[in-house]
Design a protein around this motif. Structure first.
Motif, PDB file in Angstrom:
ATOM      1  N   SER A   1       5.116  -5.876  13.917  1.00 53.22           N
ATOM      2  CA  SER A   1       3.536  -5.371  13.572  1.00 53.22           C
ATOM      3  C   SER A   1       3.441  -5.621  12.048  1.00 53.22           C
ATOM      4  CB  SER A   1       3.728  -3.646  13.659  1.00 53.22           C
ATOM      5  OG  SER A   1       4.019  -3.091  14.829  1.00 53.22           O
ATOM      6  N   LEU A   2       2.224  -6.164  12.023  1.00 59.25           N
ATOM      7  CA  LEU A   2       1.628  -6.696  10.859  1.00 59.25           C
ATOM      8  C   LEU A   2       0.608  -5.956  10.023  1.00 59.25           C
ATOM      9  CD1 LEU A   2       2.217  -9.218   8.686  1.00 59.25           C
ATOM     10  CD2 LEU A   2       0.240 -10.374  10.212  1.00 59.25           C
ATOM     11  N   GLY A   3       0.643  -5.733   8.947  1.00 54.37           N
ATOM     12  CA  GLY A   3      -0.606  -4.971   8.251  1.00 54.37           C
ATOM     13  C   GLY A   3      -0.484  -4.545   6.942  1.00 54.37           C
ATOM     14  N   LEU A   4      -1.172  -4.103   5.873  1.00 57.81           N
ATOM     15  CA  LEU A   4      -1.318  -4.017   4.578  1.00 57.81           C
ATOM     16  C   LEU A   4      -0.163  -2.785   4.373  1.00 57.81           C
ATOM     17  CD1 LEU A   4      -5.241  -3.418   3.956  1.00 57.81           C
ATOM     18  CD2 LEU A   4      -3.765  -5.664   3.513  1.00 57.81           C
ATOM     19  N   MET A   5       0.321  -3.062   3.141  1.00 54.87           N
ATOM     20  CA  MET A   5       1.503  -1.999   2.605  1.00 54.87           C
ATOM     21  C   MET A   5       0.945  -1.040   1.701  1.00 54.87           C
ATOM     22  SD  MET A   5       4.914  -4.460   2.335  1.00 54.87           S
ATOM     23  CE  MET A   5       5.747  -3.047   2.133  1.00 54.87           C
ATOM     24  N   SER A   6       1.507  -0.243   1.618  1.00 54.27           N
ATOM     25  CA  SER A   6       0.950   1.117   0.567  1.00 54.27           C
ATOM     26  C   SER A   6       1.491   0.645  -0.668  1.00 54.27           C
ATOM     27  CB  SER A   6       1.529   2.457   1.128  1.00 54.27           C
ATOM     28  OG  SER A   6       3.054   2.255   1.022  1.00 54.27           O
ATOM     29  N   GLY A   7       1.169   1.391  -1.664  1.00 51.84           N
ATOM     30  CA  GLY A   7       1.537   1.177  -3.092  1.00 51.84           C
ATOM     31  C   GLY A   7       1.355  -0.194  -3.671  1.00 51.84           C
ATOM     32  N   GLU A   8       1.595  -0.639  -4.968  1.00 51.82           N
ATOM     33  CA  GLU A   8       1.441  -1.758  -5.308  1.00 51.82           C
ATOM     34  C   GLU A   8       2.284  -2.908  -5.041  1.00 51.82           C
ATOM     35  OE1 GLU A   8       2.146  -3.629  -9.996  1.00 51.82           O
ATOM     36  OE2 GLU A   8       2.058  -1.252  -9.832  1.00 51.82           O
ATOM     37  N   ALA A   9       1.490  -4.067  -4.772  1.00 53.11           N
ATOM     38  CA  ALA A   9       1.890  -5.204  -4.192  1.00 53.11           C
ATOM     39  C   ALA A   9       2.870  -5.765  -5.330  1.00 53.11           C
ATOM     40  CB  ALA A   9       0.693  -6.167  -4.087  1.00 53.11           C
ATOM     41  N   GLY A  10       4.058  -6.074  -4.579  1.00 48.68           N
ATOM     42  CA  GLY A  10       5.115  -6.726  -5.208  1.00 48.68           C
ATOM     43  C   GLY A  10       6.381  -5.650  -5.524  1.00 48.68           C
ATOM     44  N   GLU A  11       5.871  -4.429  -5.650  1.00 45.79           N
ATOM     45  CA  GLU A  11       6.830  -3.317  -6.290  1.00 45.79           C
ATOM     46  C   GLU A  11       7.992  -2.966  -5.255  1.00 45.79           C
ATOM     47  OE1 GLU A  11       7.945  -0.565  -8.991  1.00 45.79           O
ATOM     48  OE2 GLU A  11       6.126  -1.855  -9.062  1.00 45.79           O
ATOM     49  N   PRO A  12       9.194  -3.226  -5.883  1.00 42.13           N
ATOM     50  CA  PRO A  12      10.314  -2.847  -4.816  1.00 42.13           C
ATOM     51  C   PRO A  12      10.705  -1.488  -4.890  1.00 42.13           C
ATOM     52  CG  PRO A  12      11.226  -3.490  -7.088  1.00 42.13           C
ATOM     53  CD  PRO A  12       9.522  -3.816  -7.134  1.00 42.13           C
ATOM     54  N   ASP A  13       9.490  -0.756  -3.941  1.00 43.68           N
ATOM     55  CA  ASP A  13       9.747   0.636  -3.836  1.00 43.68           C
ATOM     56  C   ASP A  13      10.001   0.938  -2.322  1.00 43.68           C
ATOM     57  OD1 ASP A  13       9.534   3.494  -3.575  1.00 43.68           O
ATOM     58  OD2 ASP A  13       7.566   3.186  -4.373  1.00 43.68           O
ATOM     59  N   ASN A  14      11.167   1.475  -1.932  1.00 44.79           N
ATOM     60  CA  ASN A  14      11.432   1.728  -0.544  1.00 44.79           C
ATOM     61  C   ASN A  14      10.656   2.507   0.287  1.00 44.79           C
ATOM     62  OD1 ASN A  14      13.555  -0.253  -0.658  1.00 44.79           O
ATOM     63  ND2 ASN A  14      15.092   1.305  -1.014  1.00 44.79           N
ATOM     64  N   ALA A  15       9.868   3.426  -0.687  1.00 42.41           N
ATOM     65  CA  ALA A  15       8.948   4.440  -0.108  1.00 42.41           C
ATOM     66  C   ALA A  15       7.762   3.655   0.478  1.00 42.41           C
ATOM     67  CB  ALA A  15       8.815   5.418  -0.984  1.00 42.41           C
ATOM     68  N   ARG A  16       7.332   2.400  -0.023  1.00 41.46           N
ATOM     69  CA  ARG A  16       6.116   2.035   0.693  1.00 41.46           C
ATOM     70  C   ARG A  16       6.298   1.839   2.211  1.00 41.46           C
ATOM     71  NH1 ARG A  16       5.795  -3.609  -2.338  1.00 41.46           N
ATOM     72  NH2 ARG A  16       3.553  -3.396  -1.146  1.00 41.46           N
ATOM     73  N   THR A  17       5.012   1.872   2.798  1.00 35.24           N
ATOM     74  CA  THR A  17       5.035   1.758   4.208  1.00 35.24           C
ATOM     75  C   THR A  17       4.006   0.471   4.720  1.00 35.24           C
ATOM     76  OG1 THR A  17       2.878   3.100   3.942  1.00 35.24           O
ATOM     77  CG2 THR A  17       4.806   4.248   4.387  1.00 35.24           C
ATOM     78  N   VAL A  18       4.119   0.037   5.845  1.00 32.54           N
ATOM     79  CA  VAL A  18       3.451  -0.812   6.482  1.00 32.54           C
ATOM     80  C   VAL A  18       2.394  -0.547   7.553  1.00 32.54           C
ATOM     81  CG1 VAL A  18       3.807  -3.055   7.685  1.00 32.54           C
ATOM     82  CG2 VAL A  18       5.571  -2.510   5.943  1.00 32.54           C
ATOM     83  N   GLY A  19       1.192  -1.068   7.410  1.00 31.85           N
ATOM     84  CA  GLY A  19       0.305  -0.616   8.302  1.00 31.85           C
ATOM     85  C   GLY A  19       0.401  -1.680   9.451  1.00 31.85           C
ATOM     86  N   THR A  20      -0.764  -1.284  10.625  1.00 35.13           N
ATOM     87  CA  THR A  20      -0.771  -2.164  11.709  1.00 35.13           C
ATOM     88  C   THR A  20      -2.162  -2.628  11.718  1.00 35.13           C
ATOM     89  OG1 THR A  20      -1.194  -0.320  13.041  1.00 35.13           O
ATOM     90  CG2 THR A  20       1.108  -0.925  12.997  1.00 35.13           C
ATOM     91  N   GLN A  21      -2.799  -2.723  10.759  1.00 32.10           N
ATOM     92  CA  GLN A  21      -4.381  -3.320  10.543  1.00 32.10           C
ATOM     93  C   GLN A  21      -4.453  -4.949  11.364  1.00 32.10           C
ATOM     94  OE1 GLN A  21      -2.496  -2.240   8.059  1.00 32.10           O
ATOM     95  NE2 GLN A  21      -3.707  -1.098   6.640  1.00 32.10           N
ATOM     96  N   LEU A  22      -3.435  -5.698  11.426  1.00 28.54           N
ATOM     97  CA  LEU A  22      -3.510  -6.958  11.749  1.00 28.54           C
ATOM     98  C   LEU A  22      -3.238  -7.186  13.391  1.00 28.54           C
ATOM     99  CD1 LEU A  22      -2.746  -8.937   8.467  1.00 28.54           C
ATOM    100  CD2 LEU A  22      -5.128  -8.894   9.792  1.00 28.54           C
ATOM    101  N   PHE A  23      -1.972  -6.294  13.507  1.00 26.43           N
ATOM    102  CA  PHE A  23      -1.310  -6.215  14.946  1.00 26.43           C
ATOM    103  C   PHE A  23      -0.349  -5.231  15.042  1.00 26.43           C
ATOM    104  CE2 PHE A  23       0.382 -10.753  13.764  1.00 26.43           C
ATOM    105  CZ  PHE A  23       1.653 -10.279  13.973  1.00 26.43           C
ATOM    106  N   SER A  24      -0.162  -4.946  16.163  1.00 22.47           N
ATOM    107  CA  SER A  24       0.846  -3.895  16.461  1.00 22.47           C
ATOM    108  C   SER A  24       2.028  -4.286  17.799  1.00 22.47           C
ATOM    109  CB  SER A  24       0.531  -2.452  16.697  1.00 22.47           C
ATOM    110  OG  SER A  24       1.455  -1.632  17.040  1.00 22.47           O
TER     111      SER A  24
END
Length: 146
Positions: free
Chosen positions: A72-95
């Motif tokens: 699944s590919l999509g936008l991530m939460s949080g600041e781009a490049g931030e090495p934070d394990n709590a960030r999530t991945v969306g499915t805006q591009l495909f799932s």
């Protein structure tokens, strides 16, 4: 839960940036599995969508991922490049698209549904199965315009 990042996501590579409106940019980022990847909680920040950019194409190329692996590919939460394990991945591009030695591609509708933003955004991937470390990789080919 672990966050893996490509060199581009770690800000070691710079994504292409246009200096004229409407120029089509192509960003290619690669992630090699140097450590084992656990499907349930791990995610990969593959690349960066620069501020003001509009996605016009996205393709994920999986090589030697092992088994029946879906991505699944999509936008991530949080600041781009931030090495934070709590960030999530969306499915805006495909799932849940086949990724084992395949090239799942986002539809034009999915790409154009992502509005430009004033800030950089991470593009992330989740996988449905474990990937052992070794000669295995994912490549993201992201096309965008300003």
């Amino acid at each position: 839960m672990a966050l893996f990042q490509s060199s581009m996501a770690k800000r070691r590579e710079t994504p292409p940036t246009a200096y004229v409106h409407g120029a089509r940019m192509v960003s290619i980022s690669k992630f090699t599995f140097t450590a084992a990847f656990a499907f349930a909680t791990d995610k990969i920040e593959m690349g960066l969508l620069p501020a003001g950019a509009r996605v016009v194409g996205a393709r994920l190329i999986g090589r030697n991922l092992g088994g029946a692996n879906n991505a699944s590919l999509g936008l991530m939460s949080g600041e781009a490049g931030e090495p934070d394990n709590a960030r999530t991945v969306g499915t805006q591009l495909f799932s849940a698209q086949a990724a084992q030695n395949a090239e799942p591609t986002a539809t034009t509708l999915a790409c154009l549904s992502i509005a430009p933003s004033d800030g950089h955004r991470g593009i992330g991937v989740t996988l449905s199965a474990d990937v052992a470390a070794g000669d295995r990789d994912l490549t993201l080919v992201l096309e965008y315009i300003f």
